[in-house]
Design a protein around this motif. Structure first.
Motif, PDB file in Angstrom:
ATOM      1  N   ARG A  64      34.195   6.620 -53.002  1.00 11.84           N
ATOM      2  CA  ARG A  64      33.455   6.825 -54.245  1.00 11.84           C
ATOM      3  C   ARG A  64      33.895   8.131 -54.905  1.00 11.84           C
ATOM      4  NH1 ARG A  64      27.269   5.521 -55.469  1.00 11.84           N
ATOM      5  NH2 ARG A  64      27.090   6.724 -57.375  1.00 11.84           N
ATOM      6  N   ARG A  65      34.139   8.064 -56.188  1.00 14.50           N
ATOM      7  CA  ARG A  65      34.670   9.208 -56.937  1.00 14.50           C
ATOM      8  C   ARG A  65      33.787  10.452 -56.812  1.00 14.50           C
ATOM      9  NH1 ARG A  65      35.079   7.859 -62.880  1.00 14.50           N
ATOM     10  NH2 ARG A  65      32.848   8.178 -62.705  1.00 14.50           N
ATOM     11  N   ASP A  66      32.466  10.274 -56.877  1.00 18.49           N
ATOM     12  CA  ASP A  66      31.562  11.424 -56.869  1.00 18.49           C
ATOM     13  C   ASP A  66      30.894  11.661 -55.513  1.00 18.49           C
ATOM     14  OD1 ASP A  66      30.003   9.155 -56.978  1.00 18.49           O
ATOM     15  OD2 ASP A  66      28.574   9.961 -58.417  1.00 18.49           O
ATOM     16  N   ASP A  67      31.317  10.906 -54.491  1.00 13.90           N
ATOM     17  CA  ASP A  67      30.743  11.066 -53.152  1.00 13.90           C
ATOM     18  C   ASP A  67      31.771  10.619 -52.115  1.00 13.90           C
ATOM     19  OD1 ASP A  67      29.287  11.189 -50.823  1.00 13.90           O
ATOM     20  OD2 ASP A  67      27.841   9.653 -51.395  1.00 13.90           O
ATOM     21  N   PRO A  68      32.580  11.550 -51.605  1.00 15.65           N
ATOM     22  CA  PRO A  68      33.668  11.170 -50.692  1.00 15.65           C
ATOM     23  C   PRO A  68      33.197  10.621 -49.343  1.00 15.65           C
ATOM     24  CG  PRO A  68      33.515  13.547 -50.880  1.00 15.65           C
ATOM     25  CD  PRO A  68      32.565  12.977 -51.895  1.00 15.65           C
ATOM     26  N   ARG A  69      31.900  10.641 -49.067  1.00 17.11           N
ATOM     27  CA  ARG A  69      31.400  10.061 -47.821  1.00 17.11           C
ATOM     28  C   ARG A  69      30.957   8.602 -48.016  1.00 17.11           C
ATOM     29  NH1 ARG A  69      31.784  13.505 -43.879  1.00 17.11           N
ATOM     30  NH2 ARG A  69      30.564  12.264 -42.435  1.00 17.11           N
ATOM     31  N   THR A  70      31.041   8.097 -49.237  1.00 17.58           N
ATOM     32  CA  THR A  70      30.740   6.686 -49.493  1.00 17.58           C
ATOM     33  C   THR A  70      32.063   5.946 -49.643  1.00 17.58           C
ATOM     34  OG1 THR A  70      28.646   7.195 -50.576  1.00 17.58           O
ATOM     35  CG2 THR A  70      29.593   5.028 -51.012  1.00 17.58           C
ATOM     36  N   TRP A  71      32.256   4.982 -48.754  1.00 23.27           N
ATOM     37  CA  TRP A  71      33.497   4.213 -48.721  1.00 23.27           C
ATOM     38  C   TRP A  71      33.207   2.751 -49.029  1.00 23.27           C
ATOM     39  CZ3 TRP A  71      36.766   5.682 -43.815  1.00 23.27           C
ATOM     40  CH2 TRP A  71      37.056   7.049 -43.851  1.00 23.27           C
ATOM     41  N   MET A  72      34.240   2.070 -49.528  1.00 31.62           N
ATOM     42  CA  MET A  72      34.156   0.637 -49.743  1.00 31.62           C
ATOM     43  C   MET A  72      35.434  -0.017 -49.244  1.00 31.62           C
ATOM     44  SD  MET A  72      33.594  -1.676 -53.136  1.00 31.62           S
ATOM     45  CE  MET A  72      31.906  -1.174 -53.315  1.00 31.62           C
ATOM     46  N   GLU A  73      35.249  -1.004 -48.365  1.00 33.08           N
ATOM     47  CA  GLU A  73      36.365  -1.851 -47.947  1.00 33.08           C
ATOM     48  C   GLU A  73      36.349  -3.063 -48.866  1.00 33.08           C
ATOM     49  OE1 GLU A  73      36.002  -2.834 -43.754  1.00 33.08           O
ATOM     50  OE2 GLU A  73      34.962  -0.920 -43.490  1.00 33.08           O
ATOM     51  N   ILE A  74      37.521  -3.477 -49.301  1.00 34.56           N
ATOM     52  CA  ILE A  74      37.637  -4.622 -50.194  1.00 34.56           C
ATOM     53  C   ILE A  74      38.605  -5.621 -49.577  1.00 34.56           C
ATOM     54  CG2 ILE A  74      38.337  -5.411 -52.483  1.00 34.56           C
ATOM     55  CD1 ILE A  74      37.646  -2.562 -53.476  1.00 34.56           C
ATOM     56  N   TYR A  75      38.131  -6.843 -49.449  1.00 33.18           N
ATOM     57  CA  TYR A  75      38.948  -7.946 -48.929  1.00 33.18           C
ATOM     58  C   TYR A  75      38.857  -9.066 -49.954  1.00 33.18           C
ATOM     59  CZ  TYR A  75      38.291  -5.228 -44.686  1.00 33.18           C
ATOM     60  OH  TYR A  75      38.259  -4.206 -43.772  1.00 33.18           O
ATOM     61  N   GLU A  76      39.950  -9.322 -50.646  1.00 34.02           N
ATOM     62  CA  GLU A  76      39.933 -10.296 -51.731  1.00 34.02           C
ATOM     63  C   GLU A  76      40.697 -11.562 -51.362  1.00 34.02           C
ATOM     64  OE1 GLU A  76      39.548  -7.820 -55.728  1.00 34.02           O
ATOM     65  OE2 GLU A  76      41.406  -7.353 -54.643  1.00 34.02           O
ATOM     66  N   HIS A  77      40.354 -12.627 -52.080  1.00 35.13           N
ATOM     67  CA  HIS A  77      41.049 -13.914 -51.962  1.00 35.13           C
ATOM     68  C   HIS A  77      40.948 -14.503 -50.555  1.00 35.13           C
ATOM     69  CE1 HIS A  77      42.485 -12.964 -55.924  1.00 35.13           C
ATOM     70  NE2 HIS A  77      42.965 -11.820 -55.460  1.00 35.13           N
ATOM     71  N   VAL A  78      39.748 -14.457 -49.986  1.00 35.09           N
ATOM     72  CA  VAL A  78      39.513 -15.017 -48.656  1.00 35.09           C
ATOM     73  C   VAL A  78      39.265 -16.523 -48.822  1.00 35.09           C
ATOM     74  CG1 VAL A  78      38.028 -15.001 -46.625  1.00 35.09           C
ATOM     75  CG2 VAL A  78      38.573 -12.846 -47.803  1.00 35.09           C
ATOM     76  N   ALA A  79      40.177 -17.333 -48.304  1.00 31.62           N
ATOM     77  CA  ALA A  79      40.049 -18.788 -48.417  1.00 31.62           C
ATOM     78  C   ALA A  79      39.239 -19.377 -47.265  1.00 31.62           C
ATOM     79  CB  ALA A  79      41.435 -19.427 -48.475  1.00 31.62           C
ATOM     80  N   ASP A  80      39.451 -18.885 -46.052  1.00 34.10           N
ATOM     81  CA  ASP A  80      38.752 -19.400 -44.878  1.00 34.10           C
ATOM     82  C   ASP A  80      37.636 -18.417 -44.498  1.00 34.10           C
ATOM     83  OD1 ASP A  80      37.886 -20.312 -42.386  1.00 34.10           O
ATOM     84  OD2 ASP A  80      39.901 -20.929 -41.769  1.00 34.10           O
ATOM     85  N   VAL A  81      36.480 -18.641 -45.107  1.00 33.90           N
ATOM     86  CA  VAL A  81      35.346 -17.728 -44.941  1.00 33.90           C
ATOM     87  C   VAL A  81      34.890 -17.661 -43.488  1.00 33.90           C
ATOM     88  CG1 VAL A  81      32.913 -17.401 -45.566  1.00 33.90           C
ATOM     89  CG2 VAL A  81      34.601 -17.934 -47.326  1.00 33.90           C
ATOM     90  N   ARG A  82      34.804 -18.792 -42.821  1.00 33.74           N
ATOM     91  CA  ARG A  82      34.360 -18.798 -41.419  1.00 33.74           C
ATOM     92  C   ARG A  82      35.281 -17.984 -40.523  1.00 33.74           C
ATOM     93  NH1 ARG A  82      32.818 -25.067 -41.336  1.00 33.74           N
ATOM     94  NH2 ARG A  82      30.816 -24.874 -42.403  1.00 33.74           N
ATOM     95  N   LEU A  83      36.569 -18.198 -40.674  1.00 33.61           N
ATOM     96  CA  LEU A  83      37.538 -17.434 -39.885  1.00 33.61           C
ATOM     97  C   LEU A  83      37.427 -15.949 -40.203  1.00 33.61           C
ATOM     98  CD1 LEU A  83      40.005 -17.169 -38.010  1.00 33.61           C
ATOM     99  CD2 LEU A  83      41.439 -17.586 -40.028  1.00 33.61           C
ATOM    100  N   PHE A  84      37.386 -15.608 -41.470  1.00 30.62           N
ATOM    101  CA  PHE A  84      37.309 -14.202 -41.849  1.00 30.62           C
ATOM    102  C   PHE A  84      36.052 -13.543 -41.281  1.00 30.62           C
ATOM    103  CE2 PHE A  84      35.753 -10.828 -44.605  1.00 30.62           C
ATOM    104  CZ  PHE A  84      36.830  -9.957 -44.570  1.00 30.62           C
ATOM    105  N   GLU A  85      34.909 -14.185 -41.452  1.00 35.03           N
ATOM    106  CA  GLU A  85      33.667 -13.579 -40.974  1.00 35.03           C
ATOM    107  C   GLU A  85      33.649 -13.452 -39.452  1.00 35.03           C
ATOM    108  OE1 GLU A  85      30.358 -15.577 -42.825  1.00 35.03           O
ATOM    109  OE2 GLU A  85      30.834 -14.683 -44.780  1.00 35.03           O
ATOM    110  N   ARG A  86      34.215 -14.423 -38.753  1.00 37.52           N
ATOM    111  CA  ARG A  86      34.314 -14.336 -37.294  1.00 37.52           C
ATOM    112  C   ARG A  86      35.202 -13.169 -36.888  1.00 37.52           C
ATOM    113  NH1 ARG A  86      36.536 -19.237 -35.879  1.00 37.52           N
ATOM    114  NH2 ARG A  86      38.594 -18.300 -35.741  1.00 37.52           N
TER     115      ARG A  86
END
Length: 95
Positions: free
Chosen positions: A44-66
Motif C-alpha cells: 500500500r502506497r501510504d502504509d508499507p505494512r499493508t500488502w496485497m497478493e494478486i493472482y489473476e486469471h485463475v481458471a481452476d478455482v478448486r485446484l488454486f484454492e487447494r
C-alpha cells in the motif's frame, strides 16, 4: 462455461518484512509450480505494512484454492499477518 477468477489477498504484515517477503515468495513459487498461477505482491502506497497478493486469471478455482491453503500451511504464511488474518477477495468479470 467456467468464469475466470481473480484473487486479491490483503493483510497487514507482522514482524520482520524480509521474513514475510520470503514466506510469500515461497508461496507464490508453489502456486506457480502446482497450480500454474503467477502472483504478484503490492504494498500500500501510504502504509508499507499493508500488502496485497494478486493472482489473476485463475481458471481452476478448486485446484488454486487447494494449493493456496497447502502453501499457506507449508510456509506458515499466516504468521506473517497481524493476528494471522489474511483477507481473501475473489472477483469475476460481470456477466
Amino acid at each position: 462455461m467456467t468464469r475466470v477468477t481473480h484473487y486479491y489477498i490483503w493483510y497487514r504484515i507482522a514482524g520482520d518484512p524480509l521474513a514475510a517477503r520470503a514466506a510469500v515468495d515461497a508461496l507464490r513459487a508453489d502456486l506457480f509450480l502446482h497450480a500454474g498461477v503467477t502472483g504478484r505482491v503490492l504494498v500500500r502506497r501510504d502504509d508499507p505494512r499493508t500488502w496485497m497478493e494478486i493472482y489473476e486469471h485463475v481458471a481452476d478455482v478448486r485446484l488454486f484454492e487447494r494449493e493456496l491453503a497447502a502453501g499457506i500451511a507449508r510456509h506458515d504464511v499466516t504468521r506473517c499477518a497481524e493476528g494471522g488474518v489474511r483477507h481473501t477477495e475473489p472477483f469475476v468479470a460481470p456477466a
